[in-house]
Design a protein around this motif. Structure first.
Motif, PDB file in Angstrom:
ATOM      1  N   ILE A  91       0.870  -1.172   0.000  1.00 22.51           N
ATOM      2  CA  ILE A  91       0.000   0.000   0.000  1.00 22.51           C
ATOM      3  C   ILE A  91       0.906   1.220   0.000  1.00 22.51           C
ATOM      4  CG2 ILE A  91      -1.814   1.252   1.239  1.00 22.51           C
ATOM      5  CD1 ILE A  91      -2.662  -1.340   2.517  1.00 22.51           C
ATOM      6  N   VAL A 144      -3.150   5.277  -2.205  1.00 18.49           N
ATOM      7  CA  VAL A 144      -4.035   6.115  -1.402  1.00 18.49           C
ATOM      8  C   VAL A 144      -3.607   7.554  -1.674  1.00 18.49           C
ATOM      9  CG1 VAL A 144      -4.841   6.678   0.903  1.00 18.49           C
ATOM     10  CG2 VAL A 144      -4.152   4.343   0.372  1.00 18.49           C
ATOM     11  N   LEU A 172      -2.456  12.678   0.152  1.00 15.18           N
ATOM     12  CA  LEU A 172      -1.666  12.799   1.380  1.00 15.18           C
ATOM     13  C   LEU A 172      -0.461  13.703   1.162  1.00 15.18           C
ATOM     14  CD1 LEU A 172      -1.914   9.059   1.820  1.00 15.18           C
ATOM     15  CD2 LEU A 172      -2.308  10.481   3.782  1.00 15.18           C
ATOM     16  N   ALA A 182       4.501  14.659   4.828  1.00 15.08           N
ATOM     17  CA  ALA A 182       4.615  14.350   6.248  1.00 15.08           C
ATOM     18  C   ALA A 182       3.652  13.231   6.622  1.00 15.08           C
ATOM     19  CB  ALA A 182       4.318  15.587   7.077  1.00 15.08           C
ATOM     20  N   GLU A 183       2.447  13.254   6.019  1.00 11.78           N
ATOM     21  CA  GLU A 183       1.461  12.226   6.340  1.00 11.78           C
ATOM     22  C   GLU A 183       1.893  10.863   5.825  1.00 11.78           C
ATOM     23  OE1 GLU A 183      -2.853  14.417   6.384  1.00 11.78           O
ATOM     24  OE2 GLU A 183      -1.775  14.323   4.491  1.00 11.78           O
ATOM     25  N   ARG A 206       4.913   9.825   5.387  1.00  9.41           N
ATOM     26  CA  ARG A 206       6.025   9.300   6.178  1.00  9.41           C
ATOM     27  C   ARG A 206       5.527   8.792   7.523  1.00  9.41           C
ATOM     28  NH1 ARG A 206       9.480  13.366   7.376  1.00  9.41           N
ATOM     29  NH2 ARG A 206       9.917  13.740   5.191  1.00  9.41           N
ATOM     30  N   ALA A 207       4.554   9.523   8.117  1.00 16.75           N
ATOM     31  CA  ALA A 207       3.992   9.060   9.386  1.00 16.75           C
ATOM     32  C   ALA A 207       3.300   7.711   9.187  1.00 16.75           C
ATOM     33  CB  ALA A 207       3.008  10.089   9.932  1.00 16.75           C
ATOM     34  N   GLY A 208       2.529   7.577   8.107  1.00 13.24           N
ATOM     35  CA  GLY A 208       1.853   6.318   7.813  1.00 13.24           C
ATOM     36  C   GLY A 208       2.858   5.196   7.606  1.00 13.24           C
ATOM     37  N   GLU A 260       5.836   5.043   8.970  1.00  4.72           N
ATOM     38  CA  GLU A 260       6.404   4.685  10.278  1.00  4.72           C
ATOM     39  C   GLU A 260       5.456   3.826  11.083  1.00  4.72           C
ATOM     40  OE1 GLU A 260       8.590   7.223  12.869  1.00  4.72           O
ATOM     41  OE2 GLU A 260       8.815   8.738  11.312  1.00  4.72           O
ATOM     42  N   ARG A 261       4.158   4.056  10.922  1.00  6.89           N
ATOM     43  CA  ARG A 261       3.185   3.253  11.654  1.00  6.89           C
ATOM     44  C   ARG A 261       2.956   1.900  11.002  1.00  6.89           C
ATOM     45  NH1 ARG A 261       0.142   8.369  11.876  1.00  6.89           N
ATOM     46  NH2 ARG A 261      -0.940   7.680  10.018  1.00  6.89           N
ATOM     47  N   GLU A 310       1.587   1.426   8.057  1.00  9.40           N
ATOM     48  CA  GLU A 310       0.388   1.369   7.225  1.00  9.40           C
ATOM     49  C   GLU A 310       0.728   1.384   5.736  1.00  9.40           C
ATOM     50  OE1 GLU A 310      -3.145   3.267   9.751  1.00  9.40           O
ATOM     51  OE2 GLU A 310      -1.533   4.673   9.397  1.00  9.40           O
ATOM     52  N   PHE A 311       1.853   1.982   5.401  1.00  7.74           N
ATOM     53  CA  PHE A 311       2.314   1.964   4.023  1.00  7.74           C
ATOM     54  C   PHE A 311       3.587   1.136   3.948  1.00  7.74           C
ATOM     55  CE2 PHE A 311       0.378   6.382   4.057  1.00  7.74           C
ATOM     56  CZ  PHE A 311      -0.823   5.926   3.546  1.00  7.74           C
ATOM     57  N   PRO A 369      17.356   7.847  10.023  1.00  8.80           N
ATOM     58  CA  PRO A 369      17.017   7.189  11.298  1.00  8.80           C
ATOM     59  C   PRO A 369      16.151   5.945  11.102  1.00  8.80           C
ATOM     60  CG  PRO A 369      16.636   9.538  11.458  1.00  8.80           C
ATOM     61  CD  PRO A 369      16.991   9.267  10.037  1.00  8.80           C
ATOM     62  N   LEU A 370      15.267   5.982  10.109  1.00  7.94           N
ATOM     63  CA  LEU A 370      14.404   4.822   9.853  1.00  7.94           C
ATOM     64  C   LEU A 370      15.208   3.649   9.316  1.00  7.94           C
ATOM     65  CD1 LEU A 370      11.261   6.445   8.170  1.00  7.94           C
ATOM     66  CD2 LEU A 370      11.515   5.620  10.499  1.00  7.94           C
ATOM     67  N   ASP A 375      17.301   2.220  12.294  1.00  6.48           N
ATOM     68  CA  ASP A 375      16.632   1.397  13.293  1.00  6.48           C
ATOM     69  C   ASP A 375      15.925   0.181  12.696  1.00  6.48           C
ATOM     70  OD1 ASP A 375      14.152   2.139  12.332  1.00  6.48           O
ATOM     71  OD2 ASP A 375      13.648   3.440  14.001  1.00  6.48           O
TER      72      ASP A 375
END
Lengths: 663, 373
Positions: free
Chosen positions: B169, B196, B199, B202-203, B205-207, B209-210, B212-213, B229-230, B233
């Motif tokens: 996604i 999707v 967006l 910023a949205e 990238r947040a998705g 990190e969670r 969802e994408f 950083p992503l 880690d």
């Protein structure tokens, strides 16, 4: 570890209290307060103004200034909301509902000081939360995905149930109008344009400022003018600022809860700063036993949203600083500012810039205290505006409203839309349609549609299997049931007289509802030519709106005594007060004149004319009013670099360019 | 501590600040002035239109150059930055095209959206892009990365195969936005994500990190701050960059020499290099998105003299001390800045799209995204 954190905290505080840092913080606070005073200009405008000075500045000083600014715009925007009933900024929309009635009852100073003290406490709460956030924030923020965001928006919408006014059908229909206004512009899913009439102005949607000013300012200004009154009907200031402080102390539990709501909603993605004060307001109403005073001047209705408004700044900093994801428009700019001064927000912030994190936290706390102190000092003198004859205040206010609206996109479209929304607002106020519900619908529309579309795309039915989603959903259901059970189902005896009088203009009331319905049908017809994803949301909203309106028309024809259904505040007058529309003419002279010769000339002329013929001032008084406006314009043009609507003949008057170039 | 005098009194007028600045920097300014006939801009206000939001990448870039240009333009004019956001840069640039005078007192920033809306003949476009006079082009590379759940291998080619097999996604702004080059790259590789739209960066990238994408990309300006950083880690794994053009050849991105380019991956997956009309379209998109990522222009009919003045000032700015700071480095990356004739070349290359290529692009947009004109 704990000891080092403590050490950082103390060091940061000492740094901040050094003269240079303090000076910069103070400058930030001053700019923030000034900008917050002007409706429509908030943290974003302030940040944009100081951005050019940030390059090459010492990071600590720049931070102190940026935080000082962004923490205080939502303190001073309360002045406009309370004193003149014009939302001073997106975080002071809900304050209007009870703050302005208080001012009209002669308790402006009390409302203001309660507002300032509670926003200070909220701001400090936000700073506190921020200081513990870097331990807890990450798992919480990672748990709130698009599905949860959708449920949050739905939850916020159920709070509208609290703000619908006496007639639920009218309130929900108003909310639908707001939702529809909010879908104007490019559809998120397909980028197709909806109701833009091929104008580029509407393609990005109507700016919030324009809607908020139109829907509140026009009707209120006209209402006060109609009655030839002062804002304060009591004629005196009364109820000093000590009373406001006592109010806050008495309702400390509301302050705490609403600060918490503000900070959390500010930190979470999906809802955004402009909804927070509404949520807080809805929460306060919902949890209060005696709801009868809300909307008529209940101090709790001021304390709640104001505590939340400043708490949200600390909350919004959490994702901004620790994830590099801005929590609001102001924060997006702050992020830009941080990059400019060489700080990279994100995870490294916690490990390598602990000193700066604490500098920020202390800056928020200190900025809130400073901002409040200054505002409280100003509260009493500024409150005098409510005891001056309103006809002397109105022209200045109107100049400010039009100028503020124009700053939204700096196009004539802003002013045209302002007038259109204003006319809608006049009718809604007169006929008892909830303007607050419209505004909350407008603010939530793009978020609701986007969250709906995203969640369905990403999760499908799995959405209802996510635990946090389900919890929020249940909360929403409870809030809805609560709203339903708490309302009256028939006109009370006290309202009987108004009901009877209002029957006289039933034709107007049915007519307005039918016009709303006609627009809804027309919207559906145009929408169906687009692709499914572009029309499904607005068409559903239209269908709901039509259902509510049909129900109302049904009730009106039967002359049903349902609460708030048959209402006309202008019915049964003795003919001595002029109708709203004659006064609307007075308002429209300003944009018309601006279109001809440009705002920069039109404004002083307008003030002169208004003061002479409407306020019946002598030549000296009227002329000095015009000069004051001209001076203000020059300052705004040169210091804040504002622009003014340009007129058709303006080029023939070369001095206008000169005004921009005085510096 | 490094406090510049000019920053002590932000509320003081810009002209007064400039006076202080001139006094402080003194002789240092002389070298910026080439020995040709030139318009003196002293005491003037130059308007810089940035067609995106305050705080956007274009604004930070534009403001950095505004500072440099103020210092190095003859007469040290004051530059006023004006953000006119809307319609993916169309609103601001329409206004620029309609109102700017060719007297060197109006400049504008243009970016990817400005080109795409023009090339795709967006009905809102009222500007004649080729007539603008560019004097600076700042390139920016792009990095595509995937979540480590979707791309489990250490080998990018293998990872792309996995993504073809299991479509992720993916959140984006829209098919005709500045995401177009990346969407085109996915499509050419055969990755068919579930999109999707609507967006912001910023949205998405947040998705991501969670979780969802499964797929995302970022401009290299965000690399150090947001993406590295992503990767460190273990949340994200780089897939490919769009590459960077040097002497007519597309090479690996200078900021990420270990990550293969899109063209390398394409060749490894398909057994042959990307060529023909598809290459032509991809290269056009690449030119716009990477090489001409952010540009500064003067309006149509501006004299060569004024354009040269601005180019010289931009060059002096790039070489000046103010662009050596950490903040400036983070804004510009490690990419070479193109001024004057070089900027013109980049600008022309970005506008080059044959009718055939355009037709292919329209067909592609229609068949993949149901976008029709």
């Amino acid at each position: 570890m704990d000891a080092t954190i403590f050490q950082y905290a103390i060091e940061a505080l000492l740094t901040l209290l050094s003269p240079t840092h303090f000076l910069y913080l103070f400058m930030g606070v001053t700019i923030g307060l000034t900008i917050g005073l002007i409706p429509g200009l908030g943290g974003i405008a302030g940040m944009a103004i100081i951005m050019p000075f940030l390059f090459g500045m010492d990071p600590g000083l720049a931070l102190a200034m940026m935080i000082g600014l962004s923490s205080t715009t939502s303190t001073s925007d309360t002045f406009m909301s309370v004193l003149v009933g014009v939302p001073g900024g997106s975080s002071a929309q809900a304050t209007v509902l009870d703050g302005f009635p208080l001012a009209r009852q002669g308790m402006a100073a009390r409302a203001l000081s309660a507002a300032f003290i509670s926003s200070m406490l909220g701001g400090i709460f936000g700073a506190l939360l921020l200081s513990i956030a870097f331990v807890l924030a990450k798992p919480v923020l990672l748990a709130v995905g698009f599905g949860e965001q959708l449920m949050l928006v739905v939850f916020a919408l159920t709070l509208v149930g609290m703000l619908t006014g006496p007639s639920m059908a009218k309130g929900l229909a108003s909310c639908c109008i707001g939702l529809l206004l909010g879908t104007i512009g490019a559809s998120q899913a397909t980028a197709e344009y909806r109701f833009t009439f091929d104008t580029i102005y509407l393609s990005d949607g109507i700016p919030l400022v324009v809607v908020a000013l139109g829907i509140f300012a026009f009707p209120e200004i006209i209402d006060v003018l109609r009655k030839h009154a002062r804002i304060s009907e009591a004629g005196a200031l009364g109820g000093g600022w000590m009373q406001g402080i006592r109010d806050v102390l008495r309702h400390w539990w509301i302050v705490l809860r609403c600060s918490f709501i503000g900070a959390i909603v500010g930190a979470l993605p999906g809802l955004g700063g402009s909804v927070i004060d509404w949520i807080a307001y809805g929460h306060v109403v919902q949890t209060s036993k005696d709801k009868s005073r809300f909307g008529k001047g209940d101090i709790r209705g001021v304390i709640g949203p104001e505590s939340a408004a400043n708490a949200k700044e600390g909350g919004a900093l959490i994702p901004t600083l620790f994830f590099g994801i801005p929590g609001s428009g102001t924060m997006a700019l702050l992020l830009g500012g941080l990059v400019v001064i060489g700080i990279t927000p994100g995870r490294p912030m916690v490990t390598s810039h602990m000193d700066l994190v604490f500098l920020i936290i202390w800056s928020i706390a200190l900025a809130n205290i400073l901002g409040t102190a200054i505002s409280v000092l100003l509260a009493k003198p500024i409150s005098h505006v409510t005891v001056i004859p309103f006809a002397r205040v109105a022209p200045f206010l109107l100049v400010m409203v039009f100028l503020s609206a124009y700053q939204a996109t700096r196009e004539w479209g802003d002013l045209i839309t302002l007038v259109a929304i204003g006319v809608l607002g006049i009718f809604m106020k007169r006929l008892g349609w909830s303007r607050a519900a419209l505004l909350i619908g407008f603010v939530l529309a793009p978020r609701l549609e986007a969250a709906l579309y995203r969640s369905v795309q990403i999760y499908g039915w799995d959405l209802f299997l996510r635990p946090i989603s389900v919890v929020i959903m249940v909360l929403a259901a409870i809030s809805l049931i609560y709203a339903w059970r708490n309302r009256a189902h028939s006109v009370s005896d006290a309202e009987r007289g108004e009901y009877e009088a209002s029957l006289g203009t039933l034709g107007v009331q049915i007519g307005f509802t039918l016009i709303v319905m006609a627009v809804g049908v027309w919207f559906i017809a145009t929408l169906l030519q687009l692709r499914f994803l572009a029309w499904v949301f607005p068409v559903s909203v239209c269908a709901l709106m039509l259902a509510f309106c049909a129900w109302m028309v049904f009730g009106m024809i039967r002359r049903a005594p349902w609460p708030g259904l048959i209402t006309d505040t202008e019915a049964g007058g003795d003919g001595s007060t002029p109708g709203s529309f004659r006064l609307l003419g007075w308002i429209l002279v300003l944009p018309a004149l601006s279109y001809l010769i440009g705002f920069i000339y039109a404004a002083p002329l307008y003030v002169l004319g208004f003061l002479r013929s409407k306020a019946r001032l002598g030549w000296i008084g009227a002329l000095s009013g015009a000069v004051v406006i001209l001076l203000i314009e020059i300052v705004l043009a040169n210091v804040l670099l504002l622009q003014f609507p340009e007129g058709y003949l303006q080029d023939l008057l070369p001095a206008s360019r000169f005004i921009y170039r005085l510096w | 501590m490094n406090i510049r005098l000019t920053n002590l009194w932000p509320a003081v007028s810009r002209r007064a600040r400039r006076g202080v600045l001139v006094a402080v920097t003194g002789f240092g300014l002389g070298f910026a002035a080439p020995a040709q006939a030139q318009t003196d801009l002293s005491g003037e206000r130059v308007n810089m239109i940035i067609p995106y939001q305050e705080g956007s990448g274009s604004t930070i870039h534009g403001r950095l150059f505004a500072i440099g240009l103020e210092k190095h333009l003859p007469g040290q004019p004051t530059i006023i930055v004006e953000n006119i956001d809307g319609g993916g840069s169309v609103r601001g640039i329409n206004q620029f095209a309609a109102r700017a005078n060719p007297d060197g007192l109006d400049i504008a920033a243009i970016a990817t959206g400005t080109f795409f809306q023009y090339l795709l003949k967006d009905p809102a476009v009222e500007y004649d892009l080729p007539s603008f006079r560019p004097f600076l082009a700042s390139p920016f590379g792009l990095l595509v990365y995937a979540s480590t759940d979707m791309a489990t291998s250490d080998d990018s080619v293998e990872n792309v195969r996995q993504l073809i097999e299991n479509p992720p996604i993916y959140g984006a702004s829209g098919p005709t936005s500045s995401d177009l080059p990346v969407l085109l790259s996915f499509s050419l590789l055969g990755i068919k994500p579930q999109y999707v739209f609507g967006l912001s960066n910023a949205e998405t990238r947040a998705g991501f990190e969670r979780g969802e994408f499964g797929l995302n990309y970022d401009n290299m300006a965000s690399w150090a701050q947001a993406v590295k950083p992503l990767v460190d880690d273990g949340t994200a794994r780089p897939l490919f960059t769009l590459g960077f053009e040097e002497n007519g050849k597309i090479v690996r991105d200078p900021m990420l020499p270990d990550v293969p380019t899109f063209l390398e991956i394409y060749e490894a997956i398909n057994g042959k290099p990307l060529e023909g009309i598809e290459y032509e379209v991809w290269k056009a998109a690449f030119n716009i998105r990477v090489m001409g990522s952010k540009m500064l222009v003067l309006p149509a009919d501006t004299s060569d003299e004024i354009v040269a003045q601005y180019a010289d000032a931009a060059e002096a700015a790039v070489e000046g001390d103010e662009f050596k700071t950490e903040a400036a480095q983070a804004t510009l990356g490690e990419y070479p800045q193109r001024v004057g004739a070089d900027a013109e070349t980049v600008f022309k290359a970005s506008l080059e799209m044959s009718d055939e290529a355009r037709a292919w692009l329209f067909d592609w947009l229609e068949s993949e995204f149901d976008v029709s004109r």
